[in-house]
Write a protein that holds these residues in place. Structure first.
Motif, PDB file in Angstrom:
ATOM      1  N   ASN A 169       5.535  53.703-110.740  1.00  7.24           N
ATOM      2  CA  ASN A 169       6.152  54.631-109.796  1.00  7.24           C
ATOM      3  C   ASN A 169       7.651  54.553-109.979  1.00  7.24           C
ATOM      4  O   ASN A 169       8.233  53.471-109.942  1.00  7.24           O
ATOM      5  CB  ASN A 169       5.808  54.260-108.349  1.00  7.24           C
ATOM      6  N   VAL A 170       8.284  55.693-110.186  1.00  5.32           N
ATOM      7  CA  VAL A 170       9.728  55.746-110.357  1.00  5.32           C
ATOM      8  C   VAL A 170      10.279  56.939-109.590  1.00  5.32           C
ATOM      9  O   VAL A 170       9.577  57.917-109.339  1.00  5.32           O
ATOM     10  CB  VAL A 170      10.141  55.862-111.846  1.00  5.32           C
ATOM     11  N   VAL A 171      11.543  56.860-109.251  1.00  6.41           N
ATOM     12  CA  VAL A 171      12.236  57.979-108.626  1.00  6.41           C
ATOM     13  C   VAL A 171      13.031  58.668-109.718  1.00  6.41           C
ATOM     14  O   VAL A 171      13.811  58.040-110.417  1.00  6.41           O
ATOM     15  CB  VAL A 171      13.173  57.490-107.491  1.00  6.41           C
ATOM     16  N   LEU A 172      12.816  59.969-109.868  1.00  4.55           N
ATOM     17  CA  LEU A 172      13.423  60.716-110.960  1.00  4.55           C
ATOM     18  C   LEU A 172      14.416  61.739-110.444  1.00  4.55           C
ATOM     19  O   LEU A 172      14.267  62.261-109.338  1.00  4.55           O
ATOM     20  CB  LEU A 172      12.335  61.449-111.755  1.00  4.55           C
ATOM     21  N   ASP A 173      15.382  62.059-111.271  1.00  5.17           N
ATOM     22  CA  ASP A 173      16.333  63.117-110.970  1.00  5.17           C
ATOM     23  C   ASP A 173      15.618  64.444-111.218  1.00  5.17           C
ATOM     24  O   ASP A 173      15.273  64.786-112.345  1.00  5.17           O
ATOM     25  CB  ASP A 173      17.556  62.985-111.879  1.00  5.17           C
ATOM     26  N   LYS A 203       9.372  73.302-122.888  1.00  8.06           N
ATOM     27  CA  LYS A 203       8.330  74.293-122.594  1.00  8.06           C
ATOM     28  C   LYS A 203       7.015  73.626-122.224  1.00  8.06           C
ATOM     29  O   LYS A 203       5.956  73.922-122.784  1.00  8.06           O
ATOM     30  CB  LYS A 203       8.156  75.253-123.762  1.00  8.06           C
ATOM     31  N   VAL A 204       7.108  72.670-121.285  1.00  9.11           N
ATOM     32  CA  VAL A 204       5.917  72.007-120.750  1.00  9.11           C
ATOM     33  C   VAL A 204       5.883  72.209-119.243  1.00  9.11           C
ATOM     34  O   VAL A 204       6.901  72.498-118.617  1.00  9.11           O
ATOM     35  CB  VAL A 204       5.895  70.493-121.093  1.00  9.11           C
ATOM     36  N   ARG A 205       4.703  72.038-118.663  1.00  8.54           N
ATOM     37  CA  ARG A 205       4.547  72.252-117.224  1.00  8.54           C
ATOM     38  C   ARG A 205       4.555  70.972-116.400  1.00  8.54           C
ATOM     39  O   ARG A 205       5.002  70.967-115.268  1.00  8.54           O
ATOM     40  CB  ARG A 205       3.239  72.988-116.948  1.00  8.54           C
ATOM     41  N   THR A 206       4.051  69.891-116.979  1.00  8.99           N
ATOM     42  CA  THR A 206       3.891  68.681-116.175  1.00  8.99           C
ATOM     43  C   THR A 206       5.043  67.710-116.359  1.00  8.99           C
ATOM     44  O   THR A 206       5.669  67.643-117.415  1.00  8.99           O
ATOM     45  CB  THR A 206       2.581  67.946-116.530  1.00  8.99           C
ATOM     46  N   THR A 207       5.281  66.944-115.312  1.00  7.58           N
ATOM     47  CA  THR A 207       6.314  65.908-115.358  1.00  7.58           C
ATOM     48  C   THR A 207       5.921  64.834-116.366  1.00  7.58           C
ATOM     49  O   THR A 207       6.766  64.310-117.094  1.00  7.58           O
ATOM     50  CB  THR A 207       6.519  65.293-113.963  1.00  7.58           C
TER      51      THR A 207
END
Length: 79
Positions: free
Chosen positions: A16-20, A32-36
């Motif tokens: 689990n990480v907090v992302l910008d 051009k991708v949909r998922t994180t």
């Protein structure tokens, strides 16, 4: 003292990480991708590959560049 449980799979490690959010959106758009998950995989892969100079270092001493080579005289002049 409790230790954190880490779930390992064949493809990676769960964390689990907090992302910008802005950075993740930018990577998704550029790649051009949909998922994180896909965006993070691409970004990490790019980071590692861009700093791996092992293949370039293997060329050292192989004679790839002629002594006295001057790239400025070899390339066409720009006006």
């Amino acid at each position: 003292m409790k230790t954190a449980k880490t779930s390992l799979t064949r493809t990676g490690e769960r964390t689990n990480v907090v992302l910008d959010v802005k950075l993740v959106r930018a990577v998704k758009r550029l790649a051009k991708v949909r998922t994180t998950r896909d965006a993070l995989h691409i970004a990490l892969d790019h980071y590692v590959r861009s700093r791996d100079y092992s293949e370039v270092l293997k060329l050292r001493g192989s004679g790839g560049v002629t002594p006295g080579y001057d790239p400025k005289t070899a390339s066409p002049s720009r006006l």
